[in-house]
Design a protein around this motif. Structure first.
Motif: not given
Length: 484
Positions: A442-471
């Motif tokens: 899936l593409k969770s980050c435009w710069e990272c491109g298509m990543n598998c589940k393991d790579c997404i879990e290691s590079t993507q986080r979610m903000c506890t204040r606004c709920g937005g995702g970031y790399c």
């Protein structure tokens, strides 16, 4: 003799001459010297001149990438484009004459000294090279170039070059032509090792003396050793993922098809079952892939140049078309009436295995240019090896064939058999991963491109204040509290 005492130059010259008089020593060490150093050595005395100019192995490999006179000086042209190094241009001067003049001048001097015919591996990386100049290298009897490198060159009309190569490999070509058998054109040029700092000496030898040449020889050997220690993983067989920094023009596919079995390149054709040259052509239902949301469609050309090297599929460990293995033949062996292997079969490797950078140092054969590290140059001897651990192999694919099934982070991928498409469960034909599971990438980050589940879990986080995702990689300074 004291440690700091220097031998007389006459003794040094005699010892070096006796050492280089051994043709084996000279042929094995000359490729590590620059053209400038070799010519300086020949200028020291008549004996060295005779030895250098009458030993063909000295100039078997010629690298002009670092020669100053081979560089195209764009500053030599004034604003009106009417001068060339302070010389008035002729009105009949063509574009090819203008851009290829430095190299043509060098070739003229090499031909005058009867050196050009000995050059079999020619490197022109980063220079000003035109399609007309390459055409002359292909057809001019004065050239004997078998392996040519023109990576990152300037002023090259790729369309003209493609037509030139296709014409040189036409069916009605004269017998024995073209002499060129390998062309490096897609990859980046080899990095230049950093020069070693000059060593202080109480006695500075002349730049053309044997002592100076020997010192330059020692410096170049140290640079080569340093570069080999920090060398990147070998292309195709060891380095997975994209092999080229830039996208290859799709028009090159027809050129590789026309040159198949005649001229090898530093890439090969994609072997995906979506192309008619694949061994798995017809074994995969392309209509089902298209209905399942896969990019496989009629827009994908019949042939395409491979840009990625892959390992086995994450699901089945292989691919529908199988691996490209050094030492194994995918095609049946053809033999003549007397039982000897036919020439057509021996040329099948040209087009199946890519040329590996850098160009070979001590050989001008395609086998040496294609052979992976640790394998037999006569790769059919690899049949004697047992087990897959000793076999160098890879799966060549173009980006269009792995667009929705390849992880750009860890180079995992899923073949057409293990993953059909995102909507395979609703298409009524085939199921995706485990009957309707989510897509493997899936593409969770435009710069990272298509990543598998393991790579997404290691590079993507979610903000506890606004709920937005970031790399974590491309959003520097972000944290789980602010997310910015």
């Amino acid at each position: 003799m004291a440690r700091d005492q220097v031998l007389p130059s006459e003794i040094q010259e005699t010892a070096l001459l006796q050492l280089l008089a051994n043709s084996l020593v000279l042929s094995q060490t000359a490729p590590y010297l620059s053209c400038y150093d070799v010519l300086n050595l020949a200028a020291t005395s008549r004996a060295f001149r005779f030895l250098i100019y009458h030993t063909p192995q000295v100039f078997r490999r010629l690298d002009l990438g670092n020669v100053k006179t081979a560089q195209f000086d764009s500053d030599a042209v004034d604003r009106g484009g009417q001068t060339w190094r302070n010389v008035q241009l002729d009105e009949t001067l063509t574009e090819d004459d203008f851009y290829s003049r430095p190299l043509r001048g060098i070739f003229f001097n090499l031909r005058r000294h009867d050196i050009l015919r000995d050059v079999q591996v020619l490197t022109l990386d980063g220079l000003s090279v035109t399609a007309e100049l390459i055409h002359d290298i292909l057809i001019d009897p004065a050239f004997s170039v078998r392996i040519l490198s023109i990576r990152d060159v300037k002023n090259l009309n790729e369309r003209k070059l493609q037509k030139t190569l296709q014409y040189a490999c036409r069916e009605s070509r004269p017998e024995g032509t073209p002499r060129l058998k390998g062309l490096y054109v897609f990859g980046p040029k080899d990095p230049v090792p950093e020069a070693a700092p000059p060593q202080e000496s109480s006695r500075s030898p002349s730049p053309t003396s044997p002592a100076a040449v020997a010192a330059a020889w020692n410096t170049r050997s140290q640079q080569t050793l340093t570069a080999s220690l920090i060398e990147e993983p070998e292309a195709w067989y060891s380095r997975r993922g994209s092999q080229f920094p830039c996208r290859i023009n799709p028009d090159w596919a027809s050129t590789l098809v026309a040159c198949d079995g005649i001229i090898a390149f530093d890439s090969v054709l994609c072997t995906s079952p979506r192309h008619i040259n694949s061994l798995a052509w017809g074994k995969v239902n392309l209509d089902v892939l298209k209905a399942a949301g896969s990019p496989a469609s009629a827009l994908i050309p019949h042939f395409n140049v491979a840009t990625h090297s892959l390992g086995g599929c994450e699901g089945c460990g292989s691919a529908p078309e199988g691996f490209t293995v050094w030492g194994e033949d995918n095609y049946p062996e053809e033999r003549d009436t007397e039982g000897r292997r036919s020439s057509h079969t021996s040329m099948a490797d040209i087009g199946r295995f890519p040329l590996l950078p850098p160009p070979p140092m001590h050989s001008s054969t395609l086998s040496a240019a294609m052979c992976p590290t640790g394998q037999a140059v006569r790769h059919r001897l690899s049949y004697l090896r047992k087990g897959n651990q000793s076999k160098a192999r890879f799966i060549p694919r173009c980006f269009d064939c792995i667009r929705d099934r390849y992880c750009a982070g860890c180079n995992k991928w899923w073949c057409e058999t293990c993953y059909v498409g995102a909507f395979a469960g609703s298409s009524g034909g085939h199921a995706g991963l485990n009957s309707g599971d989510h897509p493997p990438v899936l593409k969770s980050c435009w710069e990272c491109g298509m990543n598998c589940k393991d790579c997404i879990e290691s590079t993507q986080r979610m903000c506890t204040r606004c709920g937005g995702g970031y790399c974590l990689i491309h959003n520097e300074g972000s944290d789980m509290i602010s997310g910015v």
